[in-house]
Design an enzyme around this catalytic site. Sequence first.
Site, PDB file in Angstrom:
ATOM      1  N   LYS A  50     -21.294   8.522 -17.448  1.00  0.00           N
ATOM      2  CA  LYS A  50     -20.717   9.617 -16.701  1.00  0.00           C
ATOM      3  C   LYS A  50     -20.286  10.779 -17.607  1.00  0.00           C
ATOM      4  O   LYS A  50     -20.001  11.864 -17.143  1.00  0.00           O
ATOM      5  CB  LYS A  50     -19.454   9.141 -15.952  1.00  0.00           C
ATOM      6  N   ASP A 110     -21.252   8.251 -30.531  1.00  0.00           N
ATOM      7  CA  ASP A 110     -20.316   7.552 -31.415  1.00  0.00           C
ATOM      8  C   ASP A 110     -21.123   6.668 -32.372  1.00  0.00           C
ATOM      9  O   ASP A 110     -21.529   7.119 -33.446  1.00  0.00           O
ATOM     10  CB  ASP A 110     -19.347   6.763 -30.520  1.00  0.00           C
ATOM     11  N   LYS A 138     -19.721  12.012 -33.462  1.00  0.00           N
ATOM     12  CA  LYS A 138     -18.837  11.394 -34.467  1.00  0.00           C
ATOM     13  C   LYS A 138     -19.714  10.857 -35.596  1.00  0.00           C
ATOM     14  O   LYS A 138     -20.034   9.665 -35.628  1.00  0.00           O
ATOM     15  CB  LYS A 138     -18.059  10.238 -33.831  1.00  0.00           C
ATOM     16  N   PHE A 159     -10.048   9.045 -31.042  1.00  0.00           N
ATOM     17  CA  PHE A 159     -10.523   8.931 -29.665  1.00  0.00           C
ATOM     18  C   PHE A 159     -10.224  10.231 -28.937  1.00  0.00           C
ATOM     19  O   PHE A 159      -9.096  10.732 -28.960  1.00  0.00           O
ATOM     20  CB  PHE A 159      -9.856   7.747 -28.957  1.00  0.00           C
ATOM     21  N   VAL A 160     -11.242  10.810 -28.320  1.00  0.00           N
ATOM     22  CA  VAL A 160     -11.081  12.096 -27.641  1.00  0.00           C
ATOM     23  C   VAL A 160     -11.324  11.950 -26.144  1.00  0.00           C
ATOM     24  O   VAL A 160     -12.064  11.066 -25.707  1.00  0.00           O
ATOM     25  CB  VAL A 160     -12.010  13.176 -28.251  1.00  0.00           C
ATOM     26  N   ARG A 172     -11.059  12.629 -17.329  1.00  0.00           N
ATOM     27  CA  ARG A 172     -12.369  13.295 -17.333  1.00  0.00           C
ATOM     28  C   ARG A 172     -12.279  14.733 -16.854  1.00  0.00           C
ATOM     29  O   ARG A 172     -13.102  15.578 -17.200  1.00  0.00           O
ATOM     30  CB  ARG A 172     -13.359  12.539 -16.434  1.00  0.00           C
TER      31      ARG A 172
END
Length: 182
Positions: A50, A110, A138, A159-160, A172
Amino acid sequence: MNDVSEKVARRQPFEVLLDQEQIARRIRELGQQITNDYAGQTPVLIGILKGCVVFLSDLMRSIQLPVELEFVSASSYRNGIVAEDTVVIGGGVSISLKGRQVLLVDGIIDSCRTISMVHERIQKEEPAGIEIVTLLDKPASHRRQVKIKYKGFSVGNDFVIGFGLDNTQRYRNLPFIGRMID
Ligand code: IMP
Ligand code: MG
């Protein structure tokens, strides 16, 4: 940072990493670059759900070419027995990709496991070309070698959240990218 970003951020366990203006400017640049690179063609944008949704909806409106839009879904979960996350690819592309120019669009890359699994799956459909587009990358977390042609921003290992990206399905809808503070 604008007023809304500041107010929301003050009460929350995160701080703003990239504000709306910075993101909007970068997405316009990426759209221009894609417009130039695919001149005269009709690329197929395949969003990876998503996390792609907010980025993709802005990006596609910055591309001044005819485009087609498809989605696949990907979810990764930590496997208790094996050290690696398990990635499950779902959904399907309803058109033939044979001979088409495909752009895989994700919100964040990631370890590269998700994007490389989707890439492998789409490659089987014999498109003329596949390139990867991501808002965030990342690079220090990569566990596979993947060529990312269109990248919004490189970020560190924090963590974003926001702009489509979640922490356990929350955040979100934040209009900026935040960094979780623990
Ligand atoms: P991968 O490790 O490249 O396969 O990425 C797996 C997925 O983890 C991404 O598509 C995101 O949904 C999620 N993810 C990784 N890092 C972050 C983050 O910092 N914030 C939100 N989601 C993340
Ligand atoms: Mg997630």
